[in-house]
Design an enzyme around this catalytic site. Structure first.
Site, PDB file in Angstrom:
ATOM      1  N   HIS A   1     -12.922  10.241  -2.098  1.00  0.00           N
ATOM      2  CA  HIS A   1     -13.213   9.241  -3.138  1.00  0.00           C
ATOM      3  C   HIS A   1     -13.900   9.901  -4.331  1.00  0.00           C
ATOM      4  O   HIS A   1     -14.622   9.254  -5.064  1.00  0.00           O
ATOM      5  CB  HIS A   1     -14.093   8.115  -2.582  1.00  0.00           C
ATOM      6  CG  HIS A   1     -13.407   7.329  -1.523  1.00  0.00           C
ATOM      7  ND1 HIS A   1     -13.387   7.728  -0.202  1.00  0.00           N
ATOM      8  CD2 HIS A   1     -12.679   6.188  -1.572  1.00  0.00           C
ATOM      9  CE1 HIS A   1     -12.695   6.861   0.513  1.00  0.00           C
ATOM     10  NE2 HIS A   1     -12.256   5.913  -0.290  1.00  0.00           N
TER      11      HIS A   1
ATOM     12  N   LEU B   1       0.868  -1.181   0.000  1.00  0.00           N
ATOM     13  CA  LEU B   1       0.000   0.000   0.000  1.00  0.00           C
ATOM     14  C   LEU B   1       0.909   1.237   0.000  1.00  0.00           C
ATOM     15  O   LEU B   1       1.155   1.856   1.039  1.00  0.00           O
ATOM     16  CB  LEU B   1      -0.902  -0.033   1.248  1.00  0.00           C
ATOM     17  CG  LEU B   1      -2.221   0.726   1.187  1.00  0.00           C
ATOM     18  CD1 LEU B   1      -3.030   0.474   2.445  1.00  0.00           C
ATOM     19  CD2 LEU B   1      -2.070   2.204   0.953  1.00  0.00           C
TER      20      LEU B   1
ATOM     21  N   GLU C   1       1.939   4.217  -3.005  1.00  0.00           N
ATOM     22  CA  GLU C   1       1.758   4.614  -4.406  1.00  0.00           C
ATOM     23  C   GLU C   1       3.083   4.941  -5.099  1.00  0.00           C
ATOM     24  O   GLU C   1       3.260   4.639  -6.281  1.00  0.00           O
ATOM     25  CB  GLU C   1       0.784   5.795  -4.491  1.00  0.00           C
ATOM     26  CG  GLU C   1      -0.674   5.421  -4.209  1.00  0.00           C
ATOM     27  CD  GLU C   1      -0.988   5.137  -2.748  1.00  0.00           C
ATOM     28  OE1 GLU C   1      -0.154   5.460  -1.873  1.00  0.00           O
ATOM     29  OE2 GLU C   1      -2.073   4.577  -2.476  1.00  0.00           O
TER      30      GLU C   1
ATOM     31  N   ILE D   1      -3.256   9.494  -5.276  1.00  0.00           N
ATOM     32  CA  ILE D   1      -2.156   9.439  -6.235  1.00  0.00           C
ATOM     33  C   ILE D   1      -0.948  10.232  -5.713  1.00  0.00           C
ATOM     34  O   ILE D   1       0.181  10.045  -6.154  1.00  0.00           O
ATOM     35  CB  ILE D   1      -2.624   9.972  -7.613  1.00  0.00           C
ATOM     36  CG1 ILE D   1      -1.716   9.443  -8.724  1.00  0.00           C
ATOM     37  CG2 ILE D   1      -2.713  11.502  -7.639  1.00  0.00           C
ATOM     38  CD1 ILE D   1      -2.272   9.661 -10.132  1.00  0.00           C
TER      39      ILE D   1
END
Ligand SMILES: Cc1ncc(C[n+]2csc(CCOP(=O)(O)OP(=O)(O)O)c2C)c(N)n1
Ligand SMILES: [Mg+2]
Length: 750
Positions: A550, A478, A480, A507
């Site tokens: 989200h 986990l 990025e 991101i």
């Protein structure tokens, strides 16, 4: 590698001593090491002189680190192993085979500078013929890339057929070479161990037992910040000692004999496949951080003198004399010869041709393969192939729409999955990784058939691990930056990583890799290296409950990054065609997939076949019209269409609706043609209004189409806030069909 010829200046006595070795180093290798180290110091000195004369523009030295580089090169092999050196590795690069002239060409920024053609600062090494990979100024970004490089070497060894070239896509331009027992070397300073990416890289190299040598060159300072501020307890070896599968060395890096022995043991360990090695080398930094720094401001004389006593260049000279390997005369001869050579090289570098200003656009993108060209324009094949039929029906997602299993029309999610599957069948260089993308990391459960597998939080990669194996489809940690950094290293070697960032909102940990690395590798290395990675990202709101973290958009941050293609499809067919182009092309692509569109009823389509491609930079006229132009993309397309149809019905206003489909490049010709016809333009996008994607389009229309306009250029977008959770707030924040309707009507009536 340093030359191994016997030095003609040796006297008889010394030649007799040649048989003696020092921890495996021959006397000739020690002489060669001295040549390299002295050359390295003198090239630094020459650059410093040139900087003071304002003939070069930046200088950072490898002084104090020379023994380490010379020793590493003796244990490793150029054009066989892979190298991610940092700016202090001048001696390493010289020992591998780079020349002082090449370095001085870099210092003046000459057109023939092999590292960057005058684009990067000096000491940012890249020597393609030696497998020295381009590096940036960002401390620590090289480390995850080195991990990806090592993973690529392992992948090619296990998938030998994948190394073949193939016509019709990026593979034609990507030579692959690998060795079964290759090593990737990566170096960094003590301060850089504070970067999170350092820890991410160690974690993955350890976990996957990768053949990487991490060389921490500890000169006790990061510019002016001492090591005890960077590193708890002041010693990085202590902190990393718990990583499994590593071989650890902590050494005096100013002693080439000690350093060689450490690299030899490390290389043996890596080549045998046991895992990575960590060489923590204590070195000195006698020349301040760079010419822009004066270390006397933060280091007292006492400390600097103590360092000077350990200076590796005079130390090795004393050693050669003491051991009777060279006498004073022989040393003087070697030094004089090197000085003369560097003087001549500096003169040549100062005379070298400089890069032409008109070349600045060269190699922003691949010069070999143009994804906007007709080669990427194919028609849908009518038959529904196996891959599409295999595509898993939609499962739980934030979208409220439910799939129609009986319909030959597939969702965007289905077609992306089918496209990935067909491309993976076609191209064994494709690997997929990211968070949760595997069906199941505990493969035995799949084999026992006690689970179905996950395949992504939106199930876009569902079934791919089951078909292609865990070598090709696997979960990442986990982290990025880990995903993008490793992918970049892999792609540099010729693999095609198609990685996933689970939510656009997350991101940002990868931003350094996405902004300062991935898109610029080709440009900064003057086309010597490239990293055509595809980054799939679930983006966008309209989720009813998606809230702040989200729902984010933010595409303009990436369209503002030269070198990165940005794609944002609005329907299933476009997603399939554009994804295939993204995979087959030779540039890095940010492929933005709107979560709300994954399973929307709007825009479903039958699978268009295994070769369907849409060129980048070609907008789609969703509906032709004559009264005004709406320019949009992504999830605003169906909302704008609804508004346009209502406007036509109720007010007989004819709207021409353009779906840009790709945001960089974007189809200016289509916009211009439409605005010239309708004389009115509205740009609609889901991201917050100010400084957004529409600003650029509006500015260009104002600039280039001013005389064709009958009304001001308008924008409809989200409010300048983040997206809230409560649906009442979300509706007020994101542009709705009613907002678009109102804006279109006003524009038509202006
Ligand atoms: C990400 C990033 N932050 C800050 C800098 C500015 N900077 C360049 S070198 C440096 C210090 C590096 O220290 P260290 O890792 O110990 O290497 P050394 O120069 O001492 O060999 C800093 C802060 C940078 N280049 N990149
Ligand atoms: Mg340091």
């Amino acid at each position: 590698m340093a030359t191994t010829k016997v030095d003609p200046k040796l006297n008889d006595t010394n030649i007799a001593k040649m048989a003696k070795t020092y921890d495996g180093l021959t006397t000739q290798q020690l002489i060669d090491a001295y040549r390299v180290m002295f050359t390295s110091r003198r090239v630094d000195d020459r650059e410093i002189l040139l900087k003071r004369q304002q003939k070069v523009f930046f200088q950072i030295s490898g002084a104090g680190h020379e023994a380490l580089g010379a020793a590493a090169a003796l244990a490793l092999k150029p054009a066989y192993d892979w190298f991610y050196p940092y700016y202090r590795d001048r001696a390493l690069c010289l020992a591998l085979g780079a020349t002082p002239l090449e370095m001085l060409l870099g210092a003046v920024g000459a057109a023939d500078d092999p590292s960057s053609g005058g684009r990067q600062m000096p000491s940012h090494w890249a020597f393609k013929r030696l497998n020295v990979v381009t590096q940036s100024s960002a401390t620590g970004t090289q480390i995850l890339q080195a991990v990806g490089c090592a993973e690529a070497g392992r992948y090619f060894a296990r998938h030998r057929n994948s190394t073949q070239k193939a016509a019709g896509d990026y593979r034609q331009f990507k030579d692959v070479q690998f060795q079964d027992d290759e090593i990737t070397y990566v170096s960094l300073g003590d301060g850089t161990t504070s970067e999170g990416e350092f820890w991410e890289a160690l974690n993955t190299a350890s976990n996957r037992r990768l053949p990487v040598i991490f060389c921490v060159q500890d000169n006790q300072y990061a510019i002016s910040v001492p090591v005890e501020v960077q590193t708890s307890g002041g010693n990085i070896s202590r902190l990393v000692s718990g990583f499994p599968n590593f071989h650890f060395e902590e050494i005096d890096g100013t002693d080439p004999v000690v350093a060689y022995a450490a690299f030899r043991r490390s290389a043996d360990y890596c080549r045998a496949g046991h895992g990575p090695a960590f060489v923590h080398a204590h070195v000195i930094r006698p020349y301040s951080h760079s010419l822009s720094d004066d270390e006397r401001l933060y280091r007292p004389d006492s400390e600097r003198q103590a360092d000077a006593a350990r200076d590796p260049v005079p130390r090795l000279q004393m050693f050669l004399l003491r051991e009777g390997i060279l006498d004073e005369k022989a040393i003087n001869e070697i030094e004089r010869e090197i000085e003369e050579q560097i003087q001549a090289d500096a003169d040549r570098a100062l005379d070298a041709a400089l890069p032409q200003p008109e070349t600045i656009y060269h190699y922003v993108y691949s010069p070999d393969l143009d994804p906007t060209s007709a080669a990427f324009d194919t028609h849908p094949a009518p038959a529904v192939p196996e891959a599409a039929a295999d595509a898993k029906p939609a499962a739980a997602s934030p979208s409220k729409s439910s799939p129609n299993k009986a319909s030959p029309n597939k969702t965007m999610a289905d077609l992306i999955n089918a496209t990935l599957r067909d491309e993976m069948r076609r191209d064994e260089r494709i690997v997929i990784f990211g968070e949760d993308v595997a069906d199941a990391s505990r493969e035995e459960y799949l084999k026992q058939k006690v689970i179905k597998g996950k395949g992504g939080v939106f199930k876009l990669t569902s079934g791919l691990q089951i078909e292609f194996g865990a070598d090709r489809v696997f979960n990442s940690p986990l982290a990025e930056a880990n995903i993008i950094g490793r992918a970049t290293g892999m792609a540099t070697r010729g693999l095609k990583p198609v990685v996933e960032i689970q939510f656009f909102d997350y991101i940002w940990p990868a931003m350094m890799q996405l902004r300062d690395e991935l898109p610029i590798i080709r440009w900064r290395s003057n086309n010597a290296f490239s990293a055509p990675v595809v980054v799939r990202v679930a983006i966008g709101g309209y989720l009813t409950g998606g809230a702040i973290y989200h729902s984010q958009c933010g595409e303009s941050i990436f369209t503002h990054t030269p070198g990165l293609r940005v794609v944002f499809p609005s329907n299933a067919l476009d997603a399939a065609g554009l994804l295939r182009t993204a995979i087959r092309c030779d540039d890095p692509v940010l492929f933005l997939e709107h979560k709300r569109l994954y399973r929307e009823t709007y825009g479903r389509a039958p699978y268009p076949g295994p070769d369907y491609m849409i060129p980048f930079g070609k907008a789609k006229v969703v509906q032709p019209g004559t009264d005004l132009t709406v320019i949009t993309y992504g999830a605003v397309v169906p909302r704008a269409l609804q508004a346009a149809q209502k406007l036509e019905r109720e007010h007989r206003v004819s709207v021409e609706l353009l779906d840009l489909r790709t945001l960089n490049p974007f189809d200016w010709d289509a916009i211009a043609a439409s605005v010239k016809k309708t004389n009115r333009a509205l740009i609609a996008y889901e991201d917050s209004l100010s400084w957004g994607y529409g600003a650029e389009i509006a500015a260009r229309i104002a600039d280039q189409l001013f005389h064709h306009l009958d009304a001001p250029v308008k924008r409809v977008a989200a409010t300048d806030t983040f997206v809230a959770y409560q649906p009442i707030l979300e509706n007020a924040i994101l542009p709705q069909s009613s907002d678009l309707f109102r804006a279109m009507k006003e524009l038509a009536e202006f």
